[in-house]
Write an enzyme that holds these catalytic residues in place. Structure first.
Site, PDB file in Angstrom:
ATOM      1  N   HIS A  38       0.818  -1.210   0.000  1.00 16.02           N
ATOM      2  CA  HIS A  38       0.000   0.000   0.000  1.00 16.02           C
ATOM      3  C   HIS A  38       0.861   1.273   0.000  1.00 16.02           C
ATOM      4  O   HIS A  38       0.643   2.170   0.823  1.00 16.02           O
ATOM      5  CB  HIS A  38      -0.919   0.021   1.224  1.00 16.02           C
TER       6      HIS A  38
HETATM    7  C1  LIG Z   1       0.283  -7.387  -4.775  1.00 13.31           C
HETATM    8  C2  LIG Z   1      -0.659  -6.283  -4.375  1.00 13.31           C
HETATM    9  C3  LIG Z   1      -1.767  -6.593  -3.590  1.00 13.31           C
HETATM   10  C4  LIG Z   1      -2.656  -5.583  -3.210  1.00 13.31           C
HETATM   11  N1  LIG Z   1      -3.822  -5.928  -2.580  1.00 13.31           N
HETATM   12  C5  LIG Z   1      -4.775  -4.985  -2.401  1.00 13.31           C
HETATM   13  C6  LIG Z   1      -6.073  -5.354  -1.940  1.00 13.31           C
HETATM   14  O1  LIG Z   1      -6.379  -6.516  -1.713  1.00 13.31           O
HETATM   15  N2  LIG Z   1      -6.993  -4.354  -1.782  1.00 13.31           N
HETATM   16  C7  LIG Z   1      -6.694  -3.054  -2.027  1.00 13.31           C
HETATM   17  O2  LIG Z   1      -7.573  -2.197  -1.827  1.00 13.31           O
HETATM   18  N3  LIG Z   1      -5.477  -2.675  -2.458  1.00 13.31           N
HETATM   19  C8  LIG Z   1      -4.528  -3.617  -2.701  1.00 13.31           C
HETATM   20  N4  LIG Z   1      -3.317  -3.258  -3.215  1.00 13.31           N
HETATM   21  C9  LIG Z   1      -3.039  -1.832  -3.414  1.00 13.31           C
HETATM   22  C10 LIG Z   1      -3.777  -1.202  -4.602  1.00 13.31           C
HETATM   23  O3  LIG Z   1      -3.912  -2.125  -5.657  1.00 13.31           O
HETATM   24  C11 LIG Z   1      -3.008   0.050  -5.034  1.00 13.31           C
HETATM   25  O4  LIG Z   1      -3.004   0.979  -3.962  1.00 13.31           O
HETATM   26  C12 LIG Z   1      -3.611   0.751  -6.240  1.00 13.31           C
HETATM   27  O5  LIG Z   1      -3.824  -0.155  -7.285  1.00 13.31           O
HETATM   28  C13 LIG Z   1      -2.663   1.864  -6.705  1.00 13.31           C
HETATM   29  O6  LIG Z   1      -3.245   2.525  -7.788  1.00 13.31           O
HETATM   30  P1  LIG Z   1      -2.424   3.633  -8.604  1.00 13.31           P
HETATM   31  O7  LIG Z   1      -3.327   4.105  -9.686  1.00 13.31           O
HETATM   32  O8  LIG Z   1      -1.891   4.628  -7.648  1.00 13.31           O
HETATM   33  O9  LIG Z   1      -1.165   2.867  -9.211  1.00 13.31           O
HETATM   34  P2  LIG Z   1      -1.112   1.567 -10.108  1.00 13.31           P
HETATM   35  O10 LIG Z   1      -2.409   0.852 -10.107  1.00 13.31           O
HETATM   36  O11 LIG Z   1       0.092   0.811  -9.701  1.00 13.31           O
HETATM   37  O12 LIG Z   1      -0.948   2.124 -11.591  1.00 13.31           O
HETATM   38  C14 LIG Z   1       0.181   2.752 -12.112  1.00 13.31           C
HETATM   39  C15 LIG Z   1       0.270   2.367 -13.591  1.00 13.31           C
HETATM   40  O13 LIG Z   1       1.140   3.275 -14.235  1.00 13.31           O
HETATM   41  C16 LIG Z   1       2.010   2.572 -15.083  1.00 13.31           C
HETATM   42  N5  LIG Z   1       3.212   3.400 -15.218  1.00 13.31           N
HETATM   43  C17 LIG Z   1       4.043   3.775 -14.234  1.00 13.31           C
HETATM   44  N6  LIG Z   1       5.015   4.585 -14.714  1.00 13.31           N
HETATM   45  C18 LIG Z   1       4.775   4.719 -16.030  1.00 13.31           C
HETATM   46  C19 LIG Z   1       5.436   5.440 -17.075  1.00 13.31           C
HETATM   47  N7  LIG Z   1       6.521   6.165 -16.820  1.00 13.31           N
HETATM   48  N8  LIG Z   1       4.917   5.360 -18.316  1.00 13.31           N
HETATM   49  C20 LIG Z   1       3.796   4.627 -18.566  1.00 13.31           C
HETATM   50  N9  LIG Z   1       3.149   3.936 -17.620  1.00 13.31           N
HETATM   51  C21 LIG Z   1       3.621   3.980 -16.362  1.00 13.31           C
HETATM   52  C22 LIG Z   1       2.242   1.261 -14.363  1.00 13.31           C
HETATM   53  O14 LIG Z   1       2.717   0.260 -15.223  1.00 13.31           O
HETATM   54  C23 LIG Z   1       0.858   0.973 -13.793  1.00 13.31           C
HETATM   55  O15 LIG Z   1       0.062   0.257 -14.699  1.00 13.31           O
HETATM   56  C24 LIG Z   1      -2.409  -4.230  -3.594  1.00 13.31           C
HETATM   57  C25 LIG Z   1      -1.288  -3.921  -4.370  1.00 13.31           C
HETATM   58  C26 LIG Z   1      -0.424  -4.927  -4.780  1.00 13.31           C
HETATM   59  C27 LIG Z   1       0.763  -4.566  -5.636  1.00 13.31           C
END
Ligand SMILES: Cc1cc2nc3c(=O)[nH]c(=O)nc-3n(C[C@H](O)[C@H](O)[C@H](O)COP(=O)(O)OP(=O)(O)OC[C@H]3O[C@@H](n4cnc5c(N)ncnc54)[C@H](O)[C@@H]3O)c2cc1C
Length: 540
Positions: A471
């Site tokens: 997280h």
């Molecule tokens: C293994 C795991 C288990 C989890 N379990 C849970 C759960 O059960 N319940 C829950 O609520 N939360 C869970 N989480 C946390 C939750 O999934 C994350 O907090 C949330 O998905 C984050 O969203 P985000 O949009 O901030 O980033 P992300 O969803 O990580 O998205 C970022 C995206 O940007 C892309 N990216 C990054 N840099 C670049 C770039 N320079 N150019 C192009 N693309 C790029 C990445 O490839 C990625 O696809 C878990 C996370 C993980 C990793």
């Protein structure tokens, strides 16, 4: 360099937040949007089967597979940091648990000076996102893109855990996102009919065919382009070619808590000394970019079970495995529908606390580490994490090469109160496990084991075996102080045409799993963008 393309908005990252933004910003048909994603399509079957979560931990095709720097308070161990690299981002590889946190988390954001982010302000966005299987009420919504469902069936071990928690003096709670978070019960999942509902499935699929949305996969954004202090476009690499896209409206960074600060730093926004040390021209000296990384740290206690009713017993025998597979195909029930936790609890380690300070994830299997082979005997485990850690770390580039992973240093258990709460949580779990309902299922506490009983020994176990709950947040924190990176409209402070909308903007870590909060942030962020563009808003 390929010819440039022109859009109104460019979104970097098709993760939990990026897919929501792509859908909401293209819905009116008025804006041309480019969505860039470093990973590929979400075709891997294990993405869509909830239990497949365990198969994605070590898969470089969908996961950035980072590790932290050696953690000084964890015996210099490097902690794995899985992170989605695929359409849907981490929502395509996460544990599916649907938990929003506590209303107090958001009221605290508001108290910190972030107008519009109190619980009553953000609740409409949680509801708008949601398609709640149990129906709508004051706290829940139906008809939204994010499917939220019950576990497919109860399990005797989970029932015993919930009953034992009640025997230890805590309430049963059938909705952790209901009027109160406290108590023990089953988690709900972001799933529909036994299949994962990532934001790529829930949001992007319906937007995919719109003529005003371009989605480019395997495209790594390498730099944000500026004209003076205004973002005007993005440079990205697809295979071996560098390409440029221009945004007449805004560039929206949604790369998540590791990559959003990395991209800003690579582009000249961040701590000036750090940027200069890698020869990056400074656009804005912002020490807050990459600072204040927060994450949940979990400690797992493991048990040998007296009865062959655990997932170990099913998945370690091929006949049972086939049976579980058939059951899933025919009825969408059983072991394959399970996420990262089956049952859980939110508890106060001290009665005088205003709200729960620890979360327990109860799992009906046991393994040495996340993603490792299950134990060859009947086993289960429970993890404990402190909900509002004080420990803070950082994300910093280690090179000016966009392909090089940044330094990730969460500084887990560097605060005394985090250590105390973690040990208190472990003791509380032991109290629960010693209740009659649970005792009959425990042949032995495998880890840390009965010989580990002093606070010092328990803390030492926590330091040497704990890991992340995945997280990471707060590396581009929202606020109005000098360490804040974005304002309450999620605009990068002092820079035009640039917003950050993802988990990195959380002023503090919410008291629970983070995906639901990120989806809410993106729902609200989309409205802020459309308001500023004078576009009529989607109905709340
Ligand atoms: C293994 C795991 C288990 C989890 N379990 C849970 C759960 O059960 N319940 C829950 O609520 N939360 C869970 N989480 C946390 C939750 O999934 C994350 O907090 C949330 O998905 C984050 O969203 P985000 O949009 O901030 O980033 P992300 O969803 O990580 O998205 C970022 C995206 O940007 C892309 N990216 C990054 N840099 C670049 C770039 N320079 N150019 C192009 N693309 C790029 C990445 O490839 C990625 O696809 C878990 C996370 C993980 C990793």
């Amino acid at each position: 360099m390929q010819p440039a393309h022109h859009f109104d908005y460019i979104i970097v990252g098709a993760g939990s937040a990026g897919c929501v933004l792509a859908d909401r910003l293209t819905a009116s048909g008025r804006h041309r949007v480019l969505l860039l994603e470093a990973g590929g399509h979400d075709r891997n079957i294990w993405i869509h089967i909830p239990l497949g979560y365990g198969k994605l931990f070590n898969n470089p095709k969908v996961n950035w597979l980072y590790t932290t720097e050696p953690e000084p308070d964890l015996g210099n161990r490097k902690i794995i940091q899985p992170c989605g690299k695929v359409l849907g981002g981490s929502s395509s590889i996460n544990g599916l648990l649907y938990v929003r946190g506590q209303p107090e988390d958001y009221d605290h954001w508001r108290q910190l000076g972030n107008a519009g982010w109190g619980f009553s302000d953000v609740l409409p966005y949680f509801r708008r996102a949601e398609n709640q299987e149990r129906g709508a009420d004051a706290l829940h919504g139906v008809g939204g893109p994010l499917a939220v469902s019950n576990v497919s069936e109860p399990h005797p071990l989970c029932e015993a855990f919930i009953q034992a928690t009640q025997q230890a003096g805590f309430p049963r709670n059938d909705d952790f996102n209901g009027p109160t978070q406290e108590g023990a019960g089953y988690f709900q999942l972001t799933a529909r009919k036994g299949r994962r509902c990532s934001t790529a499935v829930g949001y992007l699929r319906s937007a995919w065919r719109r003529p005003n949305l371009a989605v480019v996969t395997n495209a790594l954004a390498t730099r944000i382009l500026f004209s003076a202090r205004r973002a005007v476009g993005v440079e990205y690499r697809r295979e071996t070619t560098l390409q440029i896209a221009y945004a007449s409206g805004e560039v929206i960074v949604a790369g998540g808590a590791f990559h959003s600060p990395q991209l800003l730093q690579l582009s000249g926004i961040g701590p000036a000394d750090l940027l200069r040390s890698f020869g990056i021209p400074v656009i804005a000296d912002m020490p807050g970019v990459g600072a204040e990384l927060r994450d949940h740290y979990q400690v797992r206690m493991q048990y040998r079970c007296t009865e062959p009713i655990t997932m170990n017993d099913v998945l370690n025998r091929w006949r049972h495995r086939i049976g579980a597979g058939l059951r899933y195909v025919i009825s969408r029930k059983g072991m394959l529908t399970i996420g990262a936790g089956y049952a859980g609890a939110f508890l106060r380690t001290r009665p005088e606390l205003a709200s729960p300070d620890v979360q327990l994830h109860f799992l009906i299997f046991s393994a040495d580490t996340a993603g490792a082979a299950l134990h060859p005997f009947s086993g289960f485990m429970t993890s404990i994490c402190q909900l509002r850690p004080e420990s803070r770390g950082f994300v910093r580039i280690k090179s000016n090469d966009p392909n090089a992973p940044p330094a990730i240093q969460p500084r887990y258990l560097s605060s005394r109160s985090d250590c105390e709460t973690t040990v208190a949580g472990m003791k509380l779990l032991r109290t629960i496990m010693s209740q009659p309902a649970m005792r009959r299922y425990i042949a032995q506490e495998l880890a840390p084991g009965e010989e580990c009983c002093s606070d010092t020994d328990m803390l030492s176990f926590a330091r040497l075996t704990g890991t992340t709950v995945y997280h990471p947040t707060s590396t581009c924190r929202m606020g109005n102080d000098s360490g804040a990176v974005v304002d309450e409209r999620l605009r990068v402070r002092g820079i035009g045409g640039l917003r950050i909308i993802d988990g990195s903007i959380m002023p503090t870590l919410v008291s629970g799993n983070t995906n639901a909060a990120v989806v809410m942030i993106a729902e609200k962020g989309a409205d802020l963008i459309l308001q500023d563009a004078g576009t009529p808003l989607a109905l709340i």
